[in-house]
Write an enzyme that holds these catalytic residues in place. Structure first.
Site, short mmCIF file in Angstrom:
data_model
loop_
_atom_site.label_atom_id
_atom_site.label_comp_id
_atom_site.label_asym_id
_atom_site.label_seq_id
_atom_site.Cartn_x
_atom_site.Cartn_y
_atom_site.Cartn_z
N LYS A 28 -6.79 9.19 -8.49
CA LYS A 28 -7.45 9.98 -7.46
C LYS A 28 -8.27 11.10 -8.11
CE LYS A 28 -6.63 9.20 -3.73
NZ LYS A 28 -7.15 8.17 -2.79
N ASP A 31 0.15 -2.01 4.49
CA ASP A 31 1.29 -1.13 4.71
C ASP A 31 2.57 -1.90 5.02
OD1 ASP A 31 -0.46 0.99 4.42
OD2 ASP A 31 -0.59 1.44 6.56
N GLU A 81 -3.95 3.71 -8.56
CA GLU A 81 -5.22 4.34 -8.20
C GLU A 81 -5.28 5.76 -8.76
OE1 GLU A 81 -8.01 5.81 -4.47
OE2 GLU A 81 -6.35 4.43 -4.07
N HIS A 103 -0.74 10.72 -2.68
CA HIS A 103 -2.09 10.31 -2.29
C HIS A 103 -3.06 11.47 -2.13
CE1 HIS A 103 -5.31 9.25 0.59
NE2 HIS A 103 -5.31 8.10 -0.05
N GLU A 110 0.99 -0.65 -4.83
CA GLU A 110 -0.18 0.21 -4.98
C GLU A 110 0.31 1.65 -4.90
OE1 GLU A 110 -3.64 2.69 -3.59
OE2 GLU A 110 -1.73 2.32 -2.59
N HIS A 125 0.83 -1.20 0.00
CA HIS A 125 0.00 0.00 0.00
C HIS A 125 0.87 1.26 0.00
CE1 HIS A 125 -2.87 2.82 2.25
NE2 HIS A 125 -3.43 2.60 1.07
N ARG A 126 0.85 1.97 -1.11
CA ARG A 126 1.71 3.15 -1.29
C ARG A 126 3.18 2.76 -1.10
NH1 ARG A 126 -1.93 7.13 2.61
NH2 ARG A 126 -3.94 6.31 1.89
N ASP A 176 -0.76 6.04 -5.90
CA ASP A 176 -1.84 7.00 -6.13
C ASP A 176 -1.39 8.08 -7.10
OD1 ASP A 176 -3.73 6.07 -3.86
OD2 ASP A 176 -1.83 6.40 -2.85
#
Length: 280
Positions: A147, A278, A145, A86, A71, A44-45, A73
């Site tokens: 945004k 994370d 992703e 993000h 992942e 995640h990120r 953003d």
């Protein structure tokens, strides 16, 4: 015991040693993306529990930790560049202030995106999407992703153009099943995901679902399956029934954001296809 070992035929010893080497090779690949039958681990990120989110440092660490996917953003700068961050503003993760969309690329690239996490990461920058795609293409899967794409005219088209150029330059990715889902694009914006399906039908797509959406009806599943390959909900929504319903419509489920082993165990028991965490 030594006498018994010495009586073992040489060819058997050789076969055993070859087996060990083969198993070691398999172990080396199990941390890579696209393994079949496994629960996919999505960083995640990047490895954002251990390094500043959405930075090259976090992505490199996730790769080192053998995550299956990164992942990340995407927002857009004032001058139309896709950048990996993000929040709509730079306030939380950098030493700057203001909205991403109000800043030119060179202004964003001057910001420190690592020092707030730890002095060790002072000097980390906000990456360009193109930079991330080129750095990690073929090395790890990418879950992108978008945004608020409705705020950024051209975001969808620019993203697809970047991915398409890399796919065209990497013919092995088309012929090798391993790379079938090198990239997955996700968003809360369903219109954007529909548009992606229309423009690039072979692109893997995912719809994100927020925690306030407590019930999925049959018509909801059918509608999602028309333009998405994944439904990625907040983990609080996930039950065995939720996963069963998704699978019935050929939708995979990768919930977010997992931070505890107990959460991972519950979700795996429910039958999810992956975990966004994370701590890859």
């Amino acid at each position: 015991m030594m006498k018994k070992w010495h009586r073992v035929p040489t060819f058997i010893i050789v076969v055993v040693l070859i087996g060990i080497v083969v198993l070691a090779g398999l172990a080396e690949t199990t941390g890579q993306a696209y393994a079949k039958g496994d629960v996919v681990v999505v960083a995640h990120r990047g490895a954002s529990g251990l390094a500043p989110e959405n930075t090259i440092a976090a992505f490199d660490l996730a790769l080192e930790l053998r995550a299956d996917y990164l992942e990340l953003d995407v927002q857009m700068s004032r001058d139309g560049h896709l950048v990996v961050i993000h929040d709509p503003s730079v306030n939380r993760t950098t030493n700057g202030r203001g909205l991403v969309r109000d800043k030119l690329l060179h202004e964003l690239q001057q910001l420190d995106a690592g020092g707030r996490f730890s002095k060790e990461y002072t000097g980390e920058r906000i990456p360009l999407l193109e930079e991330v795609l080129e750095r990690y293409w073929g090395r790890i899967g990418l879950l992108i992703e978008l945004k608020e794409p409705s705020l950024y005219p051209g975001m969808v088209e620019k993203t697809l153009d970047m991915v398409g150029r890399l796919e065209r330059s990497d013919e092995s990715a088309k012929s090798d099943e391993m790379y079938a889902e090198q990239v997955i694009i996700q968003s809360f914006d369903r219109d954007a995901i529909r548009s992606i399906r229309e423009q690039m039908p072979d692109m893997a797509t995912a719809v994100l679902i927020r925690s306030e959406r407590k019930r999925m009806l049959a018509e909801d599943w059918e509608a999602l399956a028309a333009y998405a390959d994944y439904v990625n909900p907040h983990q609080s929504l996930v039950t065995a029934r939720f996963v069963e319903n998704a699978h019935a419509y050929n939708l995979k489920v990768i919930p977010w954001t997992v931070r505890k082993p107990s959460e991972a165990r519950r979700l795996i028991h429910a039958g999810v296809d992956g975990l966004i965490t994370d701590y890859p």
